[in-house]
Scaffold this active site. Sequence first.
Site, PDB file in Angstrom:
ATOM      1  N   GLU A  22      -5.089  -4.919  10.689  1.00 54.29           N
ATOM      2  CA  GLU A  22      -4.072  -3.881  10.880  1.00 54.29           C
ATOM      3  C   GLU A  22      -4.344  -3.146  12.195  1.00 54.29           C
ATOM      4  O   GLU A  22      -5.179  -2.229  12.233  1.00 54.29           O
ATOM      5  CB  GLU A  22      -4.126  -2.866   9.725  1.00 54.29           C
ATOM      6  CG  GLU A  22      -3.837  -3.465   8.372  1.00 54.29           C
ATOM      7  CD  GLU A  22      -3.288  -2.422   7.391  1.00 54.29           C
ATOM      8  OE1 GLU A  22      -2.213  -2.671   6.852  1.00 54.29           O
ATOM      9  OE2 GLU A  22      -3.913  -1.366   7.210  1.00 54.29           O
ATOM     10  N   HIS A  32      -9.422   1.239   5.269  1.00 52.11           N
ATOM     11  CA  HIS A  32      -8.128   1.412   5.935  1.00 52.11           C
ATOM     12  C   HIS A  32      -8.320   2.344   7.128  1.00 52.11           C
ATOM     13  O   HIS A  32      -9.136   3.274   7.078  1.00 52.11           O
ATOM     14  CB  HIS A  32      -7.106   1.994   4.951  1.00 52.11           C
ATOM     15  CG  HIS A  32      -5.710   1.953   5.491  1.00 52.11           C
ATOM     16  ND1 HIS A  32      -5.247   2.866   6.407  1.00 52.11           N
ATOM     17  CD2 HIS A  32      -4.697   1.075   5.273  1.00 52.11           C
ATOM     18  CE1 HIS A  32      -3.994   2.547   6.723  1.00 52.11           C
ATOM     19  NE2 HIS A  32      -3.640   1.471   6.054  1.00 52.11           N
ATOM     20  N   LYS A  60       0.051   4.226  -0.228  1.00 51.08           N
ATOM     21  CA  LYS A  60      -0.604   5.412   0.357  1.00 51.08           C
ATOM     22  C   LYS A  60      -0.370   6.622  -0.562  1.00 51.08           C
ATOM     23  O   LYS A  60      -0.290   6.441  -1.783  1.00 51.08           O
ATOM     24  CB  LYS A  60      -0.104   5.637   1.793  1.00 51.08           C
ATOM     25  CG  LYS A  60      -0.217   4.352   2.631  1.00 51.08           C
ATOM     26  CD  LYS A  60      -0.008   4.542   4.096  1.00 51.08           C
ATOM     27  CE  LYS A  60      -0.173   3.199   4.807  1.00 51.08           C
ATOM     28  NZ  LYS A  60      -0.061   3.292   6.259  1.00 51.08           N
ATOM     29  N   ASN A 102       0.872  -1.183   0.000  1.00 49.53           N
ATOM     30  CA  ASN A 102       0.000   0.000   0.000  1.00 49.53           C
ATOM     31  C   ASN A 102       0.905   1.229   0.000  1.00 49.53           C
ATOM     32  O   ASN A 102       1.501   1.554   1.019  1.00 49.53           O
ATOM     33  CB  ASN A 102      -0.897  -0.037   1.245  1.00 49.53           C
ATOM     34  CG  ASN A 102      -1.732   1.228   1.403  1.00 49.53           C
ATOM     35  OD1 ASN A 102      -1.791   2.062   0.496  1.00 49.53           O
ATOM     36  ND2 ASN A 102      -2.391   1.357   2.545  1.00 49.53           N
ATOM     37  N   GLU A 119      -6.698   4.748   8.135  1.00 50.43           N
ATOM     38  CA  GLU A 119      -6.514   6.175   7.810  1.00 50.43           C
ATOM     39  C   GLU A 119      -7.781   6.754   7.188  1.00 50.43           C
ATOM     40  O   GLU A 119      -8.100   7.930   7.392  1.00 50.43           O
ATOM     41  CB  GLU A 119      -5.289   6.340   6.888  1.00 50.43           C
ATOM     42  CG  GLU A 119      -3.993   6.152   7.670  1.00 50.43           C
ATOM     43  CD  GLU A 119      -2.842   5.519   6.897  1.00 50.43           C
ATOM     44  OE1 GLU A 119      -2.862   5.537   5.653  1.00 50.43           O
ATOM     45  OE2 GLU A 119      -1.929   4.996   7.554  1.00 50.43           O
ATOM     46  N   SER A 139       3.664  -2.129  10.351  1.00 48.70           N
ATOM     47  CA  SER A 139       5.097  -2.228  10.609  1.00 48.70           C
ATOM     48  C   SER A 139       5.681  -3.597  10.274  1.00 48.70           C
ATOM     49  O   SER A 139       6.589  -4.069  10.956  1.00 48.70           O
ATOM     50  CB  SER A 139       5.414  -1.848  12.063  1.00 48.70           C
ATOM     51  OG  SER A 139       5.036  -0.491  12.298  1.00 48.70           O
ATOM     52  N   GLY A 175       2.786   2.260  10.854  1.00 49.73           N
ATOM     53  CA  GLY A 175       3.771   3.324  10.704  1.00 49.73           C
ATOM     54  C   GLY A 175       4.516   3.685  11.982  1.00 49.73           C
ATOM     55  O   GLY A 175       5.186   4.706  12.051  1.00 49.73           O
TER      56      GLY A 175
HETATM   57  P1  13P Z   1       3.217   0.343   7.653  1.00 54.63           P
HETATM   58  O1  13P Z   1       3.708  -0.946   7.036  1.00 54.63           O
HETATM   59  O2  13P Z   1       3.954   1.545   7.137  1.00 54.63           O
HETATM   60  O3  13P Z   1       3.129   0.267   9.127  1.00 54.63           O
HETATM   61  O4  13P Z   1       1.717   0.551   7.113  1.00 54.63           O
HETATM   62  C1  13P Z   1       0.825  -0.509   7.195  1.00 54.63           C
HETATM   63  C2  13P Z   1      -0.393  -0.135   6.454  1.00 54.63           C
HETATM   64  O5  13P Z   1      -1.110   0.765   6.832  1.00 54.63           O
HETATM   65  C3  13P Z   1      -0.700  -0.874   5.229  1.00 54.63           C
HETATM   66  O6  13P Z   1      -1.977  -0.608   4.776  1.00 54.63           O
END
Ligand code: 13P
Length: 250
Positions: free
Chosen positions: A168, A98, A14, A12, A100, A213, A174
């Site tokens: 997640e 997601h 983003k 992803n 976010e 992560s 992150g």
């Molecule tokens: P990270 O791998 O940067 O923690 O992000 C995970 C994520 O949100 C994948 O959709």
Amino acid sequence: MASSAPKLIAGNWKMNGVKADLAEVETLVQALGNLAPDCIVAVCPPATLLQQVSAKSGKGTIKTGGQDCHVAEKGAFTGDIGAAMLRDAGASYVIVGHSERRTLHAETDGMVKAKARAALDARLTPIICVGETQRERENGVAVTVVEQQLNGSTPALKAGETMVIAYEPVWAIGTGLVPSLEDIAEMHGAIRDWLGRHVGEAGAQVSILYGGSMKPDNARAILAIDDVDGGLIGGASLKVEEFLSIIRAA
Ligand code: 13P
């Protein structure tokens, strides 16, 4: 319930990536040609690059996906993108719900479910994200929260349709933090049981990804857990060497 779900490693990106980054995709496709991994590899770039990444996918060596879609097929929704448009740009998948999007765009379980249904109607496989906050984990309600999200966010599947669930934990995204292997195993087991109870036979085909992560140094241990059918990778999917090293671990 025994699972026969395909293994999937999805990146992803983003809101990262411009045309100059397409060379990374070429490197990835070439490396995968030699590696011939026994998992599906997908990249979900920003919508502006979806068509170009799909064109570089090397006859299906990698699949592509969108990062969100609108619930409607088309119409007066300035700035939004419909699932059929993602499909038209070459996507096979779309991430919905997601954390976010749930947090920054106030998306509810009901909206996520409608988006997942729109994706299926456009012949995309939705990657439906669920996960608890740090406080919910500390309060011991992580599994309950995720089961509620599954109840609210997953559409009923028609014959021939499938979906992917991505667990997640919000606090692991992150941050460099990851749950213990025991906690990941418990959650993935609970999601697999939920699928058995609510989706029936088709549930065995649903891949359950871990995201948050996941890095080259922890991927092997996480991906070895029962019912972890792959990963949804954020930061580490932006660097082709790190992404490849996670794919090798799978
Ligand atoms: P990270 O791998 O940067 O923690 O992000 C995970 C994520 O949100 C994948 O959709």
